[in-house]
Design a protein around this motif. Sequence first.
Motif, mmCIF file in Angstrom:
data_model
loop_
_atom_site.group_PDB
_atom_site.id
_atom_site.type_symbol
_atom_site.label_atom_id
_atom_site.label_comp_id
_atom_site.label_asym_id
_atom_site.label_seq_id
_atom_site.Cartn_x
_atom_site.Cartn_y
_atom_site.Cartn_z
ATOM 1 N N GLN A 287 0.825 -1.201 0.000
ATOM 2 C CA GLN A 287 0.000 0.000 0.000
ATOM 3 C C GLN A 287 0.863 1.257 0.000
ATOM 4 O O GLN A 287 0.552 2.250 -0.672
ATOM 5 N N MET A 288 1.977 1.187 0.701
ATOM 6 C CA MET A 288 2.889 2.333 0.712
ATOM 7 C C MET A 288 3.416 2.609 -0.696
ATOM 8 O O MET A 288 3.475 3.759 -1.145
ATOM 9 N N ILE A 289 3.788 1.538 -1.407
ATOM 10 C CA ILE A 289 4.274 1.688 -2.783
ATOM 11 C C ILE A 289 3.172 2.261 -3.679
ATOM 12 O O ILE A 289 3.414 3.146 -4.509
ATOM 13 N N VAL A 290 1.948 1.774 -3.498
ATOM 14 C CA VAL A 290 0.810 2.282 -4.276
ATOM 15 C C VAL A 290 0.608 3.769 -3.998
ATOM 16 O O VAL A 290 0.409 4.576 -4.920
ATOM 17 N N ASN A 291 0.650 4.138 -2.726
ATOM 18 C CA ASN A 291 0.398 5.532 -2.331
ATOM 19 C C ASN A 291 1.422 6.511 -2.911
ATOM 20 O O ASN A 291 1.114 7.693 -3.114
ATOM 21 N N THR A 292 2.628 6.021 -3.161
ATOM 22 C CA THR A 292 3.660 6.912 -3.726
ATOM 23 C C THR A 292 3.632 6.927 -5.254
ATOM 24 O O THR A 292 4.484 7.567 -5.883
ATOM 25 N N GLY A 293 2.681 6.208 -5.849
ATOM 26 C CA GLY A 293 2.592 6.163 -7.312
ATOM 27 C C GLY A 293 3.431 5.075 -7.941
ATOM 28 O O GLY A 293 3.664 5.079 -9.151
ATOM 29 N N GLY A 294 3.853 4.119 -7.113
ATOM 30 C CA GLY A 294 4.758 3.078 -7.599
ATOM 31 C C GLY A 294 4.148 2.144 -8.624
ATOM 32 O O GLY A 294 4.819 1.742 -9.583
ATOM 33 N N VAL A 295 2.868 1.790 -8.447
ATOM 34 C CA VAL A 295 2.235 0.844 -9.380
ATOM 35 C C VAL A 295 2.119 1.461 -10.771
ATOM 36 O O VAL A 295 2.478 0.848 -11.779
ATOM 37 N N ALA A 296 1.627 2.682 -10.836
ATOM 38 C CA ALA A 296 1.497 3.357 -12.125
ATOM 39 C C ALA A 296 2.860 3.521 -12.793
ATOM 40 O O ALA A 296 3.003 3.355 -14.018
ATOM 41 N N ALA A 297 3.882 3.822 -12.005
ATOM 42 C CA ALA A 297 5.233 4.011 -12.559
ATOM 43 C C ALA A 297 5.772 2.703 -13.136
ATOM 44 O O ALA A 297 6.412 2.703 -14.201
ATOM 45 N N VAL A 298 5.527 1.596 -12.453
ATOM 46 C CA VAL A 298 5.994 0.295 -12.946
ATOM 47 C C VAL A 298 5.243 -0.106 -14.222
ATOM 48 O O VAL A 298 5.830 -0.666 -15.156
ATOM 49 N N ALA A 328 -5.390 -5.158 -5.590
ATOM 50 C CA ALA A 328 -5.568 -5.666 -6.954
ATOM 51 C C ALA A 328 -6.315 -4.645 -7.808
ATOM 52 O O ALA A 328 -5.993 -4.448 -8.987
ATOM 53 N N MET A 329 -7.286 -3.976 -7.204
ATOM 54 C CA MET A 329 -8.035 -2.952 -7.939
ATOM 55 C C MET A 329 -7.128 -1.767 -8.286
ATOM 56 O O MET A 329 -7.293 -1.137 -9.345
ATOM 57 N N ALA A 330 -6.160 -1.484 -7.430
ATOM 58 C CA ALA A 330 -5.207 -0.399 -7.726
ATOM 59 C C ALA A 330 -4.413 -0.715 -8.997
ATOM 60 O O ALA A 330 -4.122 0.173 -9.805
ATOM 61 N N VAL A 331 -4.065 -1.991 -9.173
ATOM 62 C CA VAL A 331 -3.363 -2.410 -10.403
ATOM 63 C C VAL A 331 -4.283 -2.249 -11.609
ATOM 64 O O VAL A 331 -3.868 -1.774 -12.670
ATOM 65 N N ILE A 332 -5.562 -2.614 -11.442
ATOM 66 C CA ILE A 332 -6.532 -2.506 -12.544
ATOM 67 C C ILE A 332 -6.764 -1.043 -12.916
ATOM 68 O O ILE A 332 -6.726 -0.673 -14.092
#
Length: 507
Positions: A287-298, A328-332
């Motif tokens: 969640q920390m990685i998601v909150n920093t924009g990590g998923v979108a960046a990857v 999982a929804m954050a990835v979607i």
Amino acid sequence: MSQRQVLQVFEQYQKSRTQFVQTIAELATRPQNIETLQNAGVMSLLRPLLLDVVPTIQQTAALALGRLASYNEDLAEAVVKGDILPQLIYSLAEQNRFYKKAAAFVLRAVAKHSPALAQAVVDCGALDALVISLEEFDPDVKEAAAWALGYIARHNANLSQEVVDAGAVPLLVLCIQEPEVALKRIAASALSDITKHSPELAQTVVDTGAIAHLAQMILNPDAKLKRQVFSALSQISKHSVDLAEMVVEAEIFPAVLACLRDPDEYVRKNVTTLMREITKHTPELSQMIVNTGGVAAVIDYLGDSHGNVLLPGIMMLGYVAAHSENLAMAVIVSKGVPQLAICLSEEPEEHIKAATAWAFGQIGRHTPEHARAVATANVLPSLLALYMDTDSSEDLQVKAKKALKSILPKCNYLPALEPLLYKAPSNILKHVVCQFSKVLPHDSKARRLFVTSGGLKKVQEIKADPGSALQEYINTINSCYPEEIVRYYSPGYSETLLERVEKYQPV
């Protein structure tokens, strides 16, 4: 013979020795010469020159030996069997900085090939001499020593522990604080090699304060240094939640994400590897990685990359999605599914396809909404094709099958399921038919479409064992329609009608 003549003889002898070692050192840089040099017994000729009275000859002889030993394991073993190592180790303490650098190079060249050869270097007492060299004033000597220590440590936990026990870690951490970039690189690489084997070894490095010093270098302009920094942080993070949290607490995010756009592909790969090692541990770290924009960046990174560098990014998305519905929804929501679909269809490497199939399983297994996001990207037929392809590796087939079995029980989007009715083997088909049996009783529009698309006809053609789960699902589907409709689409019904026509007697 006059004194002058005697001096000329000695001068000629020195010149010949110098020319010999320089020529051998030069020849040893070209692979095509190595076998000839080996057959000529060059090792035994170089060994006495390590004790030469002329320092330049000593250094060049060591350099030539290092180049030879670096070439293959046989030559490295010849250095060990020739009893050359003890002389080199003795010289590390006694000779000038040029010789020390060359001697450390030979030790590294021998140690790199195998755990056995690295152990032979350790057994000769090299560790103490190399650790002392880390305290030298000259940065080139430190660099050579750090490089040799890293090559010893990288083989296994036991050798790595011996490097730690020799007192190398605090000095390596001091080396990464030195101004010379080359020394920083090699010291960070050595720390990475030490930490990778076990949580205990990683903790030893962490206890010296290494994380803070590594974290300060993540935006250094030198790409090769950043590669090693991210590698070391990844190796620390992978072992446990506590170690991963300590890396995160060094406040490297979101600054790290800027490096996903670095021109150097290995910097980008090592950043995604670091993110993978952090996210795999807990939902909170993900969640920390998601909150920093990590998923979108990857996901953006995956769109700009090809080949093996994709693997850690794909796995990172899978780990994030595995933890919870929301993650999982954050990835979607970040458009991860279409990008992964491209990886699945376009990447030729099977291990990349296998990782992508696994990631899809983690994304789609949570709820019907998650499964629909995967299904609408037309991923299910691709997974089925990979599973059924006899040319697919066993790992790819297993991952594709597991992904299908994770996604299908949650998928109620019938248009994406219907193509599978025509191609799926029975072990997958039952999951597909099961979903139709769940949805059709409650959806009149879907029931009508199922008839007009040919789905109902296909279901009647399925051969299921009486009393099996598959037969029960078919019975449930059939019960959604009038009996004459089911009969009409059953195999052989047209022949039955023709028989009735033949037997019919008009009034």
